[in-house]
Scaffold this active site. Structure first.
Site, PDB file in Angstrom:
ATOM      1  N   HIS A 103       0.841  -1.195   0.000  1.00  0.00           N
ATOM      2  CA  HIS A 103       0.000   0.000   0.000  1.00  0.00           C
ATOM      3  C   HIS A 103       0.879   1.250   0.000  1.00  0.00           C
ATOM      4  CE1 HIS A 103      -3.190  -2.749   0.822  1.00  0.00           C
ATOM      5  NE2 HIS A 103      -2.741  -3.049   2.030  1.00  0.00           N
ATOM      6  N   GLU A 120      -2.032  -0.196   8.311  1.00  0.00           N
ATOM      7  CA  GLU A 120      -3.026  -1.128   8.835  1.00  0.00           C
ATOM      8  C   GLU A 120      -2.413  -2.025   9.901  1.00  0.00           C
ATOM      9  OE1 GLU A 120      -4.425  -3.567   5.606  1.00  0.00           O
ATOM     10  OE2 GLU A 120      -2.405  -4.085   4.985  1.00  0.00           O
ATOM     11  N   HIS A 178       3.332  -7.505   1.743  1.00  0.00           N
ATOM     12  CA  HIS A 178       2.670  -8.429   2.659  1.00  0.00           C
ATOM     13  C   HIS A 178       1.635  -9.291   1.962  1.00  0.00           C
ATOM     14  CE1 HIS A 178       0.036  -4.845   2.579  1.00  0.00           C
ATOM     15  NE2 HIS A 178      -0.950  -5.721   2.724  1.00  0.00           N
ATOM     16  N   ARG A 198      -1.048  -4.705  -6.320  1.00  0.00           N
ATOM     17  CA  ARG A 198      -0.861  -6.158  -6.323  1.00  0.00           C
ATOM     18  C   ARG A 198       0.422  -6.493  -7.083  1.00  0.00           C
ATOM     19  NH1 ARG A 198      -5.581  -7.394  -8.624  1.00  0.00           N
ATOM     20  NH2 ARG A 198      -6.730  -7.169  -6.684  1.00  0.00           N
TER      21      ARG A 198
END
Length: 320
Positions: A103, A120, A178, A198
Protein backbone atom coordinates in the site's frame (compact mmCIF):
# COMPACT_ATOMS: atom_id res chain seq x y z
CA UNK A 1 -29.96 14.22 21.28
CA UNK A 2 -29.53 10.79 22.89
CA UNK A 3 -26.52 8.91 21.55
CA UNK A 4 -26.00 5.18 22.06
CA UNK A 5 -23.59 2.41 20.88
CA UNK A 6 -23.97 2.03 17.12
CA UNK A 7 -23.83 -1.16 15.07
CA UNK A 8 -23.82 -1.29 11.29
CA UNK A 9 -25.02 -3.57 8.53
CA UNK A 10 -21.99 -5.59 7.35
CA UNK A 11 -20.82 -4.89 3.80
CA UNK A 12 -19.90 -8.32 2.47
CA UNK A 13 -17.30 -8.75 -0.29
CA UNK A 14 -16.76 -11.78 -2.49
CA UNK A 15 -13.09 -12.48 -3.13
CA UNK A 16 -11.36 -15.15 -5.20
CA UNK A 17 -9.57 -16.24 -2.01
CA UNK A 18 -12.62 -16.06 0.32
CA UNK A 19 -14.55 -18.81 2.07
CA UNK A 20 -17.38 -19.39 4.56
CA UNK A 21 -15.77 -18.77 7.98
CA UNK A 22 -17.28 -15.30 8.29
CA UNK A 23 -20.57 -17.15 8.74
CA UNK A 24 -19.44 -20.25 10.64
CA UNK A 25 -17.14 -18.37 13.05
CA UNK A 26 -18.45 -14.77 13.11
CA UNK A 27 -22.14 -15.32 12.23
CA UNK A 28 -22.14 -12.91 9.26
CA UNK A 29 -25.11 -13.26 6.86
CA UNK A 30 -23.06 -14.39 3.86
CA UNK A 31 -24.71 -16.04 0.85
CA UNK A 32 -21.57 -16.98 -1.09
CA UNK A 33 -18.90 -19.63 -0.53
CA UNK A 34 -16.18 -17.14 -1.52
CA UNK A 35 -16.92 -14.30 0.91
CA UNK A 36 -13.56 -12.82 1.85
CA UNK A 37 -14.39 -9.64 3.72
CA UNK A 38 -16.98 -8.11 6.01
CA UNK A 39 -16.56 -4.34 6.07
CA UNK A 40 -17.83 -3.49 9.52
CA UNK A 41 -17.37 0.26 9.58
CA UNK A 42 -16.64 2.19 6.39
CA UNK A 43 -17.05 5.54 4.69
CA UNK A 44 -15.24 4.46 1.49
CA UNK A 45 -17.14 5.91 -1.46
CA UNK A 46 -19.70 3.37 -2.67
CA UNK A 47 -19.35 1.35 0.54
CA UNK A 48 -20.69 3.58 3.29
CA UNK A 49 -21.89 1.82 6.45
CA UNK A 50 -25.56 2.05 7.45
CA UNK A 51 -26.70 1.91 11.08
CA UNK A 52 -28.50 -1.33 11.99
CA UNK A 53 -29.80 -0.61 15.50
CA UNK A 54 -31.80 1.89 17.53
CA UNK A 55 -33.37 5.25 16.67
CA UNK A 56 -30.76 6.01 13.98
CA UNK A 57 -31.28 2.70 12.12
CA UNK A 58 -31.17 3.18 8.35
CA UNK A 59 -29.05 6.32 8.56
CA UNK A 60 -25.56 6.27 7.00
CA UNK A 61 -22.40 6.94 8.96
CA UNK A 62 -21.54 9.86 6.68
CA UNK A 63 -24.96 11.44 7.29
CA UNK A 64 -24.51 11.07 11.05
CA UNK A 65 -21.07 12.67 10.92
CA UNK A 66 -22.37 15.48 8.75
CA UNK A 67 -25.14 16.23 11.25
CA UNK A 68 -23.23 15.56 14.50
CA UNK A 69 -19.48 15.83 13.75
CA UNK A 70 -18.21 16.56 17.26
CA UNK A 71 -20.62 14.13 18.92
CA UNK A 72 -19.74 11.21 16.61
CA UNK A 73 -16.08 11.78 15.77
CA UNK A 74 -14.93 13.70 18.84
CA UNK A 75 -13.61 17.22 19.10
CA UNK A 76 -9.97 16.37 18.35
CA UNK A 77 -10.76 14.01 15.46
CA UNK A 78 -13.11 16.58 13.90
CA UNK A 79 -10.46 19.29 14.25
CA UNK A 80 -7.82 17.10 12.58
CA UNK A 81 -9.86 15.31 9.90
CA UNK A 82 -12.94 17.43 9.32
CA UNK A 83 -16.06 15.41 8.54
CA UNK A 84 -14.05 12.41 7.35
CA UNK A 85 -14.15 9.12 9.23
CA UNK A 86 -10.44 8.27 9.04
CA UNK A 87 -10.51 4.50 9.69
CA UNK A 88 -11.90 1.36 8.08
CA UNK A 89 -12.68 -1.83 10.03
CA UNK A 90 -12.94 -5.31 8.51
CA UNK A 91 -13.01 -9.02 9.21
CA UNK A 92 -11.28 -11.21 6.61
CA UNK A 93 -11.54 -14.92 5.84
CA UNK A 94 -8.62 -16.25 3.78
CA UNK A 95 -9.55 -19.70 2.46
CA UNK A 96 -6.61 -19.31 0.08
CA UNK A 97 -3.51 -17.13 0.12
CA UNK A 98 -4.15 -13.47 -0.65
CA UNK A 99 -2.07 -11.78 -3.32
CA UNK A 100 1.32 -10.36 -2.41
CA UNK A 101 0.71 -6.61 -2.24
CA UNK A 102 1.78 -3.24 -0.92
CA UNK A 103 0.00 0.00 0.00
CA UNK A 104 1.28 3.51 -0.81
CA UNK A 105 1.94 6.15 1.85
CA UNK A 106 -0.17 9.28 2.30
CA UNK A 107 1.90 11.38 -0.11
CA UNK A 108 1.83 8.87 -2.99
CA UNK A 109 -1.82 7.99 -2.42
CA UNK A 110 -2.81 11.66 -2.38
CA UNK A 111 -0.86 12.47 -5.57
CA UNK A 112 -2.01 9.40 -7.54
CA UNK A 113 -5.46 8.61 -6.17
CA UNK A 114 -6.56 11.60 -4.03
CA UNK A 115 -6.77 9.15 -1.14
CA UNK A 116 -5.28 8.45 2.26
CA UNK A 117 -2.47 5.93 2.37
CA UNK A 118 -3.12 2.59 4.01
CA UNK A 119 -1.36 1.92 7.28
CA UNK A 120 -3.03 -1.13 8.83
CA UNK A 121 -2.86 -3.75 11.56
CA UNK A 122 -3.95 -7.36 11.79
CA UNK A 123 -5.22 -9.34 14.78
CA UNK A 124 -5.38 -13.11 14.20
CA UNK A 125 -8.78 -14.40 15.36
CA UNK A 126 -8.54 -17.96 14.01
CA UNK A 127 -5.67 -19.89 12.47
CA UNK A 128 -5.60 -23.31 10.83
CA UNK A 129 -2.55 -25.44 11.58
CA UNK A 130 0.60 -24.26 9.76
CA UNK A 131 -0.95 -20.92 8.73
CA UNK A 132 1.40 -18.05 8.01
CA UNK A 133 1.75 -14.48 6.81
CA UNK A 134 4.21 -12.81 4.46
CA UNK A 135 5.53 -9.59 6.00
CA UNK A 136 8.37 -7.67 4.37
CA UNK A 137 11.79 -8.92 3.24
CA UNK A 138 14.02 -11.54 4.88
CA UNK A 139 16.87 -9.00 4.78
CA UNK A 140 17.41 -5.51 3.39
CA UNK A 141 16.78 -5.55 -0.35
CA UNK A 142 16.48 -3.03 -3.18
CA UNK A 143 14.42 -2.41 -6.29
CA UNK A 144 16.86 -4.24 -8.59
CA UNK A 145 16.84 -7.46 -6.52
CA UNK A 146 13.07 -7.27 -6.17
CA UNK A 147 12.52 -6.86 -9.93
CA UNK A 148 14.97 -9.67 -10.74
CA UNK A 149 13.14 -12.10 -8.43
CA UNK A 150 9.79 -10.99 -9.77
CA UNK A 151 10.95 -11.74 -13.34
CA UNK A 152 12.33 -15.12 -12.31
CA UNK A 153 9.17 -16.06 -10.40
CA UNK A 154 11.25 -16.37 -7.21
CA UNK A 155 9.80 -13.44 -5.26
CA UNK A 156 8.79 -15.69 -2.35
CA UNK A 157 12.46 -16.59 -1.79
CA UNK A 158 13.32 -13.06 -0.60
CA UNK A 159 10.16 -12.38 1.42
CA UNK A 160 9.75 -13.14 5.13
CA UNK A 161 7.19 -15.87 5.89
CA UNK A 162 6.03 -15.88 9.52
CA UNK A 163 4.03 -18.69 11.22
CA UNK A 164 1.10 -17.33 13.23
CA UNK A 165 -1.41 -18.33 15.88
CA UNK A 166 -4.51 -16.84 17.49
CA UNK A 167 -3.82 -13.54 19.23
CA UNK A 168 -0.83 -12.55 17.10
CA UNK A 169 -0.70 -8.88 16.07
CA UNK A 170 1.07 -7.33 13.09
CA UNK A 171 1.44 -3.63 12.37
CA UNK A 172 1.97 -2.87 8.69
CA UNK A 173 3.26 0.57 7.87
CA UNK A 174 2.76 1.73 4.30
CA UNK A 175 5.37 0.32 1.97
CA UNK A 176 5.47 -3.11 3.67
CA UNK A 177 5.12 -5.95 1.16
CA UNK A 178 2.67 -8.43 2.66
CA UNK A 179 0.14 -11.22 2.19
CA UNK A 180 -2.34 -13.00 4.45
CA UNK A 181 -1.89 -16.75 4.17
CA UNK A 182 -4.56 -19.42 3.74
CA UNK A 183 -6.49 -20.63 6.77
CA UNK A 184 -6.71 -17.35 8.70
CA UNK A 185 -9.51 -15.15 10.00
CA UNK A 186 -8.22 -11.64 10.65
CA UNK A 187 -9.58 -8.48 12.27
CA UNK A 188 -8.13 -5.58 10.28
CA UNK A 189 -7.92 -1.94 11.29
CA UNK A 190 -6.66 0.53 8.68
CA UNK A 191 -6.77 4.04 7.35
CA UNK A 192 -9.81 4.80 5.20
CA UNK A 193 -8.37 3.74 1.86
CA UNK A 194 -8.96 1.01 -0.69
CA UNK A 195 -5.67 1.53 -2.58
CA UNK A 196 -3.72 -1.69 -3.08
CA UNK A 197 -0.86 -2.45 -5.47
CA UNK A 198 -0.86 -6.16 -6.32
CA UNK A 199 2.62 -7.57 -7.00
CA UNK A 200 2.03 -11.29 -7.47
CA UNK A 201 -1.13 -13.41 -7.43
CA UNK A 202 0.21 -16.97 -7.72
CA UNK A 203 -0.93 -17.02 -11.39
CA UNK A 204 -4.56 -17.51 -10.28
CA UNK A 205 -7.53 -17.13 -12.60
CA UNK A 206 -11.15 -16.32 -11.75
CA UNK A 207 -14.31 -18.18 -12.78
CA UNK A 208 -14.01 -16.60 -16.24
CA UNK A 209 -10.41 -17.74 -16.61
CA UNK A 210 -9.00 -14.23 -16.18
CA UNK A 211 -6.02 -13.24 -14.07
CA UNK A 212 -6.29 -10.25 -11.73
CA UNK A 213 -4.54 -7.02 -12.60
CA UNK A 214 -1.02 -6.49 -11.25
CA UNK A 215 0.46 -3.08 -10.42
CA UNK A 216 4.17 -3.76 -10.69
CA UNK A 217 5.29 -0.35 -11.96
CA UNK A 218 3.17 1.62 -9.47
CA UNK A 219 4.57 -0.45 -6.62
CA UNK A 220 8.27 0.17 -7.35
CA UNK A 221 8.54 3.48 -5.50
CA UNK A 222 5.89 2.54 -2.92
CA UNK A 223 7.87 -0.37 -1.43
CA UNK A 224 10.02 -0.19 1.69
CA UNK A 225 12.93 -2.50 0.81
CA UNK A 226 14.33 -2.59 4.36
CA UNK A 227 13.77 -5.57 6.67
CA UNK A 228 11.13 -4.66 9.25
CA UNK A 229 9.79 -6.09 12.50
CA UNK A 230 6.02 -6.00 12.05
CA UNK A 231 4.89 -8.30 14.86
CA UNK A 232 3.79 -6.54 18.04
CA UNK A 233 3.91 -8.15 21.48
CA UNK A 234 1.55 -6.96 24.20
CA UNK A 235 0.34 -7.56 27.74
CA UNK A 236 -2.90 -9.40 28.51
CA UNK A 237 -3.79 -8.07 31.96
CA UNK A 238 -7.44 -8.70 32.78
CA UNK A 239 -9.90 -5.79 32.80
CA UNK A 240 -7.20 -3.46 31.49
CA UNK A 241 -6.71 -1.70 28.17
CA UNK A 242 -3.38 -3.27 27.14
CA UNK A 243 -1.75 -1.27 24.36
CA UNK A 244 -1.02 -3.20 21.14
CA UNK A 245 -0.39 -0.51 18.53
CA UNK A 246 0.05 3.23 18.88
CA UNK A 247 0.64 5.24 15.71
CA UNK A 248 -0.33 8.58 14.17
CA UNK A 249 -3.46 7.05 12.65
CA UNK A 250 -4.92 4.95 15.48
CA UNK A 251 -4.29 3.38 18.85
CA UNK A 252 -5.44 -0.19 19.52
CA UNK A 253 -5.75 -1.79 22.96
CA UNK A 254 -6.49 -5.37 23.94
CA UNK A 255 -9.08 -5.83 26.70
CA UNK A 256 -9.45 -9.31 28.28
CA UNK A 257 -12.75 -8.73 30.04
CA UNK A 258 -13.71 -10.83 33.05
CA UNK A 259 -16.58 -9.36 35.05
CA UNK A 260 -17.01 -5.60 34.96
CA UNK A 261 -14.91 -2.67 33.74
CA UNK A 262 -15.78 1.04 33.89
CA UNK A 263 -14.82 3.71 31.33
CA UNK A 264 -14.64 7.49 31.57
CA UNK A 265 -13.84 9.32 28.30
CA UNK A 266 -13.19 12.98 27.43
CA UNK A 267 -15.11 13.39 24.16
CA UNK A 268 -12.04 13.98 21.98
CA UNK A 269 -12.33 10.72 19.95
CA UNK A 270 -14.84 8.07 19.02
CA UNK A 271 -14.11 4.53 20.30
CA UNK A 272 -14.63 1.34 18.30
CA UNK A 273 -14.86 -2.08 19.93
CA UNK A 274 -14.39 -5.37 18.04
CA UNK A 275 -15.40 -8.49 19.98
CA UNK A 276 -12.95 -11.23 19.02
CA UNK A 277 -14.10 -13.87 21.53
CA UNK A 278 -16.88 -14.37 24.07
CA UNK A 279 -19.81 -12.06 24.81
CA UNK A 280 -20.39 -8.89 26.82
CA UNK A 281 -22.71 -5.96 27.34
CA UNK A 282 -22.14 -2.22 27.30
CA UNK A 283 -24.17 -0.52 30.02
CA UNK A 284 -24.89 3.15 29.40
CA UNK A 285 -27.34 5.25 31.41
CA UNK A 286 -28.95 2.14 32.87
CA UNK A 287 -29.46 0.41 29.51
CA UNK A 288 -27.55 -2.81 28.63
CA UNK A 289 -26.60 -3.43 24.99
CA UNK A 290 -25.61 -7.04 24.26
CA UNK A 291 -22.72 -8.13 21.99
CA UNK A 292 -20.98 -11.34 20.90
CA UNK A 293 -17.96 -12.54 18.96
CA UNK A 294 -17.80 -10.87 15.54
CA UNK A 295 -19.67 -7.72 16.58
CA UNK A 296 -18.18 -4.28 15.92
CA UNK A 297 -19.50 -1.30 17.88
CA UNK A 298 -18.96 2.42 17.38
CA UNK A 299 -19.29 4.47 20.54
CA UNK A 300 -19.89 8.11 19.59
CA UNK A 301 -17.50 10.50 21.30
CA UNK A 302 -20.47 12.12 23.07
CA UNK A 303 -20.78 9.00 25.25
CA UNK A 304 -18.45 9.76 28.14
CA UNK A 305 -19.30 7.15 30.77
CA UNK A 306 -20.17 3.45 30.41
CA UNK A 307 -19.17 0.00 31.61
CA UNK A 308 -18.53 -3.45 30.17
CA UNK A 309 -19.93 -6.59 31.79
CA UNK A 310 -19.15 -10.12 30.63
CA UNK A 311 -16.36 -12.45 29.59
CA UNK A 312 -14.81 -11.52 26.27
CA UNK A 313 -11.71 -10.54 24.33
CA UNK A 314 -12.15 -7.06 22.87
CA UNK A 315 -10.11 -4.72 20.69
CA UNK A 316 -10.48 -1.03 21.55
CA UNK A 317 -9.58 1.48 18.83
CA UNK A 318 -9.48 5.28 18.97
CA UNK A 319 -7.39 8.24 17.78
CA UNK A 320 -5.12 10.14 20.13
Amino acid sequence: MKFYPLQFQPILKERIWGGTKLKSILNKPITSSITGESWELSTVEGDVSVIANGDFAGKSLTAMIDQYPNEILGTRVFTNFGKQFPLLFKYLDAREDLSIQVHPNDELAKARHNSFGKTEMWYVMQADEDSNLIVGFKKDSDAAEYVENLKNNTLLSILDTVPVEVGDVFFLETGTVHAIGAGLVIAEIQQTSDITYRLYDFDRVDAQGKTRELHIDLALDAINYKKIEAQKFYQKQQNTANEMVDCNYFTTNYIPLSGAMKFEKDGTSFHVYMCTEGAFSIEQDGVAHQYKKGDTILLPAAILSYQFIGNASILEIYIK
